[in-house]
Write a protein that holds these residues in place. Structure first.
Motif, PDB file in Angstrom:
ATOM      1  N   THR A 188       0.808  -1.305   0.103  1.00 17.34           N
ATOM      2  CA  THR A 188      -0.080  -0.209  -0.111  1.00 17.34           C
ATOM      3  C   THR A 188       0.965   1.319   0.112  1.00 17.34           C
ATOM      4  O   THR A 188       0.237   2.275  -0.360  1.00 17.34           O
ATOM      5  N   GLY A 189       2.101   1.145   0.552  1.00 21.19           N
ATOM      6  CA  GLY A 189       2.948   2.490   0.428  1.00 21.19           C
ATOM      7  C   GLY A 189       3.282   2.718  -0.892  1.00 21.19           C
ATOM      8  O   GLY A 189       3.222   3.887  -1.489  1.00 21.19           O
ATOM      9  N   TYR A 203       0.514   5.119  -2.142  1.00 24.62           N
ATOM     10  CA  TYR A 203       0.782   6.588  -1.796  1.00 24.62           C
ATOM     11  C   TYR A 203       1.713   7.051  -2.512  1.00 24.62           C
ATOM     12  O   TYR A 203       1.835   8.405  -3.053  1.00 24.62           O
ATOM     13  N   ARG A 204       2.790   6.262  -2.836  1.00 25.91           N
ATOM     14  CA  ARG A 204       3.965   6.886  -3.461  1.00 25.91           C
ATOM     15  C   ARG A 204       3.523   7.376  -4.979  1.00 25.91           C
ATOM     16  O   ARG A 204       4.152   8.154  -5.586  1.00 25.91           O
ATOM     17  N   SER A 257       4.673  11.756   2.791  1.00 22.97           N
ATOM     18  CA  SER A 257       4.185  11.845   3.913  1.00 22.97           C
ATOM     19  C   SER A 257       3.042  12.932   3.951  1.00 22.97           C
ATOM     20  O   SER A 257       2.015  12.727   4.420  1.00 22.97           O
ATOM     21  N   ARG A 282      -6.413   9.181   1.550  1.00 25.19           N
ATOM     22  CA  ARG A 282      -6.479   7.880   2.163  1.00 25.19           C
ATOM     23  C   ARG A 282      -7.984   7.163   1.921  1.00 25.19           C
ATOM     24  O   ARG A 282      -7.915   5.937   1.795  1.00 25.19           O
ATOM     25  N   GLY A 300       1.727  -2.040   4.932  1.00 27.96           N
ATOM     26  CA  GLY A 300       1.418  -0.398   5.150  1.00 27.96           C
ATOM     27  C   GLY A 300       1.345  -0.010   6.283  1.00 27.96           C
ATOM     28  O   GLY A 300       2.646  -0.367   7.226  1.00 27.96           O
ATOM     29  N   ARG A 301       0.603   0.952   6.986  1.00 30.62           N
ATOM     30  CA  ARG A 301       0.566   1.490   8.226  1.00 30.62           C
ATOM     31  C   ARG A 301      -0.612   1.370   9.140  1.00 30.62           C
ATOM     32  O   ARG A 301      -0.655   1.510  10.224  1.00 30.62           O
ATOM     33  N   ASP A 302      -1.713   1.442   8.290  1.00 28.77           N
ATOM     34  CA  ASP A 302      -3.024   1.301   9.004  1.00 28.77           C
ATOM     35  C   ASP A 302      -3.852  -0.024   8.533  1.00 28.77           C
ATOM     36  O   ASP A 302      -5.234   0.082   8.565  1.00 28.77           O
ATOM     37  N   ARG A 310       9.681  11.097   8.723  1.00 34.97           N
ATOM     38  CA  ARG A 310       8.326  10.301   8.274  1.00 34.97           C
ATOM     39  C   ARG A 310       7.787   9.774   9.466  1.00 34.97           C
ATOM     40  O   ARG A 310       6.519   9.591   9.545  1.00 34.97           O
ATOM     41  N   ASP A 369       4.110  10.274  10.000  1.00 33.11           N
ATOM     42  CA  ASP A 369       3.087   9.058  10.079  1.00 33.11           C
ATOM     43  C   ASP A 369       2.343   8.717  11.405  1.00 33.11           C
ATOM     44  O   ASP A 369       1.157   8.442  11.526  1.00 33.11           O
ATOM     45  N   ARG A 405      -0.036  12.251  12.315  1.00 29.34           N
ATOM     46  CA  ARG A 405      -1.241  12.756  11.353  1.00 29.34           C
ATOM     47  C   ARG A 405      -2.675  12.456  11.933  1.00 29.34           C
ATOM     48  O   ARG A 405      -2.786  11.599  12.756  1.00 29.34           O
TER      49      ARG A 405
HETATM   50  O1   DC Z   1       6.096   2.022   3.080  1.00 28.85           O
HETATM   51  P1   DC Z   1       6.663   3.046   2.247  1.00 28.85           P
HETATM   52  O2   DC Z   1       7.648   3.589   2.782  1.00 28.85           O
HETATM   53  O3   DC Z   1       6.560   2.709   0.820  1.00 28.85           O
HETATM   54  O4   DC Z   1       5.207   4.067   2.252  1.00 28.85           O
HETATM   55  C1   DC Z   1       5.304   5.288   2.081  1.00 28.85           C
HETATM   56  C2   DC Z   1       4.782   6.492   2.777  1.00 28.85           C
HETATM   57  O5   DC Z   1       3.274   5.893   2.623  1.00 28.85           O
HETATM   58  C3   DC Z   1       5.007   6.537   4.153  1.00 28.85           C
HETATM   59  O6   DC Z   1       5.276   7.942   4.181  1.00 28.85           O
HETATM   60  C4   DC Z   1       3.683   6.157   4.835  1.00 28.85           C
HETATM   61  C5   DC Z   1       2.564   6.174   3.833  1.00 28.85           C
HETATM   62  N1   DC Z   1       1.769   5.161   3.872  1.00 28.85           N
HETATM   63  C6   DC Z   1       0.678   5.279   4.682  1.00 28.85           C
HETATM   64  O7   DC Z   1       0.331   6.383   5.301  1.00 28.85           O
HETATM   65  N2   DC Z   1      -0.345   4.286   5.011  1.00 28.85           N
HETATM   66  C7   DC Z   1       0.031   3.042   4.342  1.00 28.85           C
HETATM   67  N3   DC Z   1      -0.954   2.079   4.313  1.00 28.85           N
HETATM   68  C8   DC Z   1       1.148   2.737   3.638  1.00 28.85           C
HETATM   69  C9   DC Z   1       2.064   3.927   3.357  1.00 28.85           C
END
Ligand code: DC
Length: 229
Positions: free
Chosen positions: A34-35, A38-39, A104, A113, A133-135, A184, A188, A191
């Motif tokens: 999922t990153g 966002y990229r 970010s 999102r 990912g993050r979430d 970052r 992250d 936010r």
């Molecule tokens: O995992 P990555 O470094 O490729 O992620 C890139 C950016 O995307 C990082 O700053 C966090 C954000 N991200 C996010 O907010 N939610 C996700 N599910 C995945 C990544």
């Protein structure tokens, strides 16, 4: 065999993607980075004059969101999925420092999102997916059967990222990368929408001192434990 959803969340440059890709291949699941999504939105913004210096033209990006189509296609050479933005492979271009430095604030925008979470939920609706990912364990798939939260020290993560960029022949400074990693982490975690945090039912994996083989063994143990429950 029953299929489950595996959510792998954690800090940047923890080796999450490599771990998630390998696990997906091992158990025959789909892998979703999922990153990368966002990229890809960040790359689109960079290439379409949506950044004005440090500022983001939020209105323009919001209007353009329906035109940003992100997909993954298996690369037969690497055996791994590549990221496509509007049918063009952007796998290398989304990994540059320029994109890393800008992603970010883009990932902090609620409408970005919302759109990407919806797409991720569609991609994983049939289970049999490893999503990193993050979430993922908190927002995208709060009911995932296996949730892992990965962490490692900022210094170790910066060194890994530095080695990765060097191997690709990209210019990089370790200090700059460490600064980017810390920055970052901060954005992250603080936010307003879906901040990075460990889900209550996620297993914590600190891989600072683990070898790839040790990590793989631990992951397979967790997978088998959940599958045989
Ligand atoms: O995992 P990555 O470094 O490729 O992620 C890139 C950016 O995307 C990082 O700053 C966090 C954000 N991200 C996010 O907010 N939610 C996700 N599910 C995945 C990544």
């Amino acid at each position: 065999m029953k299929k489950i959803t595996i959510a792998i969340d954690g800090f940047s440059s923890c080796g999450k993607s490599t771990m998630a890709k390998d696990l997906a291949r091992e158990v025959g699941y789909i892998y979703v980075d999922t990153g990368a999504m966002y990229r890809a939105v960040t790359l689109y913004a960079l290439e379409n004059d949506i950044f004005q210096g440090e500022k983001i033209d939020v209105e323009k990006l919001q209007a353009e969101m329906p035109n940003i189509c992100i997909s993954f296609r298996l690369n037969p050479e690497t055996g791994r999925p590549d990221t496509y933005l509007n049918d063009i492979c952007v796998e290398d271009r989304i990994r540059t420092m320029e994109v890393s430095n800008r992603v970010s604030p883009i990932a902090a925008l609620p409408f970005v999102r919302e759109a990407l979470v919806k797409r991720q939920q569609e991609m994983g609706k049939d289970k049999g997916v490893v999503m990193d990912g993050r979430d993922i364990g908190t927002t995208v798939f709060p009911d995932a059967e296996l949730k892992i939260f990965v962490t490692a020290s900022p210094e170790i993560r910066a060194q890994r990222r530095y080695d990765e960029l060097k191997a690709k022949g990209e210019e990089a400074s370790l200090e700059e990368i460490l600064e980017n990693v810390k920055q970052r982490d901060h954005i992250d975690q603080t936010r307003a929408v879906s901040p990075l945090r460990q889900a209550e039912d996620a297993l914590l994996l600190d891989n600072s001192l683990l070898t790839i083989a040790e990590q793989k063994q631990w992951l397979m143990e967790q997978f088998n434990r959940v599958i045989n429950r």
